[in-house]
Design a protein around this motif. Structure first.
Motif, PDB file in Angstrom:
ATOM      1  N   SER A   4      51.335  85.009  46.322  1.00 40.84           N
ATOM      2  CA  SER A   4      51.664  85.484  47.673  1.00 40.84           C
ATOM      3  C   SER A   4      52.906  86.377  47.643  1.00 40.84           C
ATOM      4  CB  SER A   4      51.849  84.314  48.636  1.00 40.84           C
ATOM      5  OG  SER A   4      52.955  83.523  48.252  1.00 40.84           O
ATOM      6  N   THR A 155      48.970  89.532  57.925  1.00 43.29           N
ATOM      7  CA  THR A 155      48.008  88.535  57.426  1.00 43.29           C
ATOM      8  C   THR A 155      48.714  87.514  56.536  1.00 43.29           C
ATOM      9  OG1 THR A 155      46.239  90.178  57.509  1.00 43.29           O
ATOM     10  CG2 THR A 155      45.846  88.225  56.157  1.00 43.29           C
ATOM     11  N   MET A 156      49.573  87.990  55.661  1.00 47.11           N
ATOM     12  CA  MET A 156      50.306  87.079  54.780  1.00 47.11           C
ATOM     13  C   MET A 156      51.233  86.152  55.584  1.00 47.11           C
ATOM     14  SD  MET A 156      49.171  87.465  51.807  1.00 47.11           S
ATOM     15  CE  MET A 156      50.346  86.439  50.951  1.00 47.11           C
ATOM     16  N   VAL A 158      50.651  85.090  58.688  1.00 47.78           N
ATOM     17  CA  VAL A 158      49.777  84.099  59.326  1.00 47.78           C
ATOM     18  C   VAL A 158      49.345  83.046  58.308  1.00 47.78           C
ATOM     19  CG1 VAL A 158      47.502  83.774  60.392  1.00 47.78           C
ATOM     20  CG2 VAL A 158      48.987  85.636  61.156  1.00 47.78           C
ATOM     21  N   ILE A 159      48.958  83.487  57.120  1.00 45.42           N
ATOM     22  CA  ILE A 159      48.548  82.544  56.070  1.00 45.42           C
ATOM     23  C   ILE A 159      49.717  81.633  55.690  1.00 45.42           C
ATOM     24  CG2 ILE A 159      47.872  82.384  53.634  1.00 45.42           C
ATOM     25  CD1 ILE A 159      46.173  84.926  54.115  1.00 45.42           C
ATOM     26  N   GLY A 160      50.899  82.195  55.584  1.00 37.04           N
ATOM     27  CA  GLY A 160      52.080  81.405  55.250  1.00 37.04           C
ATOM     28  C   GLY A 160      52.377  80.352  56.305  1.00 37.04           C
ATOM     29  N   LYS A 162      50.177  79.003  58.432  1.00 36.40           N
ATOM     30  CA  LYS A 162      49.099  77.991  58.369  1.00 36.40           C
ATOM     31  C   LYS A 162      49.339  77.038  57.201  1.00 36.40           C
ATOM     32  CE  LYS A 162      45.275  80.343  60.610  1.00 36.40           C
ATOM     33  NZ  LYS A 162      43.931  80.908  60.458  1.00 36.40           N
ATOM     34  N   ASN A 163      49.735  77.559  56.050  1.00 39.01           N
ATOM     35  CA  ASN A 163      50.003  76.717  54.875  1.00 39.01           C
ATOM     36  C   ASN A 163      51.181  75.789  55.125  1.00 39.01           C
ATOM     37  OD1 ASN A 163      47.864  77.780  53.471  1.00 39.01           O
ATOM     38  ND2 ASN A 163      49.116  79.230  52.302  1.00 39.01           N
ATOM     39  N   LYS A 164      52.199  76.240  55.848  1.00 36.68           N
ATOM     40  CA  LYS A 164      53.347  75.400  56.162  1.00 36.68           C
ATOM     41  C   LYS A 164      52.916  74.246  57.058  1.00 36.68           C
ATOM     42  CE  LYS A 164      57.612  77.337  55.407  1.00 36.68           C
ATOM     43  NZ  LYS A 164      58.708  77.140  54.878  1.00 36.68           N
ATOM     44  N   LYS A 165      52.055  74.546  58.072  1.00 38.83           N
ATOM     45  CA  LYS A 165      51.585  73.506  58.986  1.00 38.83           C
ATOM     46  C   LYS A 165      50.779  72.457  58.252  1.00 38.83           C
ATOM     47  CE  LYS A 165      51.551  76.068  63.319  1.00 38.83           C
ATOM     48  NZ  LYS A 165      50.711  76.614  64.386  1.00 38.83           N
ATOM     49  N   LYS A 166      49.971  72.902  57.281  1.00 39.20           N
ATOM     50  CA  LYS A 166      49.148  71.959  56.500  1.00 39.20           C
ATOM     51  C   LYS A 166      50.014  71.052  55.638  1.00 39.20           C
ATOM     52  CE  LYS A 166      44.963  74.739  56.147  1.00 39.20           C
ATOM     53  NZ  LYS A 166      44.095  75.493  55.240  1.00 39.20           N
TER      54      LYS A 166
END
Length: 168
Positions: A4, A155-156, A158-160, A162-166
Motif C-alpha cells: 500500500s 481509493t487507497m 478508503v481502503i486504509g 476500512k482496514n483500520k475499522k476491521k
C-alpha cells in the motif's frame, strides 16, 4: 502495508507528473508569444514586438489587460513590419483579446497607449495563435494523469480506513 505504501507513492508520482505536464502545456501554449507590461499615460506607452512568419503563422493574436480600468482611456494599435497600422482598438473592458491576419513576414508591434494623464498599469501580449490541437491533446493527457492519481489516492484512503475499522 509495504504494497500500500508503494501504491501511494506511485499515485503521488502520477499527480506530480500530471502537474508537470500541465506546466509544459502552458509553456507550449505561450511559445511564440511575447509579453510585456508597464505603466501607460498620455506621455508613456508600452510597446511589445514579435517576429512572425506568414508561412508558419497566418493568424496572430494579441491581448491587453488593464489593472485599473478606465472607460475609453486605453487603446491598442498593431503595426505590421512596414509600420502600417492594421488594427486600432479602444479598450472598453478590463481584458481584450483579438486575432489579426499576418500578411507579411517580419516584426509586428503591439502599442498600448493612454489618453489619460494618470498612469495606468497594463499588461500585453502578442504572437502567433497557439496550435489548438497540440494544446487540447496535452491538456487531456495532463488532466487524465491527474485524475488517475487523485482517484488512486482516494481509493487507497478508503481502503486504509476500512482496514483500520476491521482491525479494531
Amino acid at each position: 502495508m509495504q504494497k500500500s505504501g508503494l501504491i501511494i507513492v506511485i499515485f503521488g508520482l502520477l499527480i506530480v507528473t500530471g502537474l508537470v505536464m500541465s506546466i509544459v502545456e502552458n509553456q507550449i501554449t505561450l511559445e511564440g508569444i511575447n509579453q510585456g507590461n508597464g505603466k501607460v499615460s498620455s506621455i508613456e506607452t508600452v510597446i511589445i514586438s514579435v517576429d512572425l512568419d506568414k508561412k508558419i503563422t497566418p493568424v496572430g493574436i494579441f491581448a491587453v489587460q488593464i489593472m485599473e480600468f478606465k472607460e475609453n482611456a486605453i487603446s491598442a494599435i498593431i503595426l505590421d513590419p512596414s509600420n502600417i497600422e492594421i488594427i486600432s482598438q479602444k479598450i472598453n473592458e478590463e481584458t481584450l483579446e483579438k486575432e489579426f491576419d499576418v500578411f507579411e513576414t517580419g516584426t509586428y508591434q503591439l502599442i498600448i497607449q493612454s489618453s489619460d494623464e494618470d498612469e495606468i498599469y497594463v499588461a500585453g501580449a502578442i504572437g502567433s495563435l497557439p496550435d489548438a490541437n497540440k494544446k487540447f491533446i496535452l491538456s487531456i493527457i495532463s488532466l487524465s494523469i491527474l485524475i488517475i492519481g487523485m482517484m488512486g489516492l482516494a481509493t487507497m484512503a478508503v481502503i486504509g480506513i476500512k482496514n483500520k475499522k476491521k482491525s479494531i
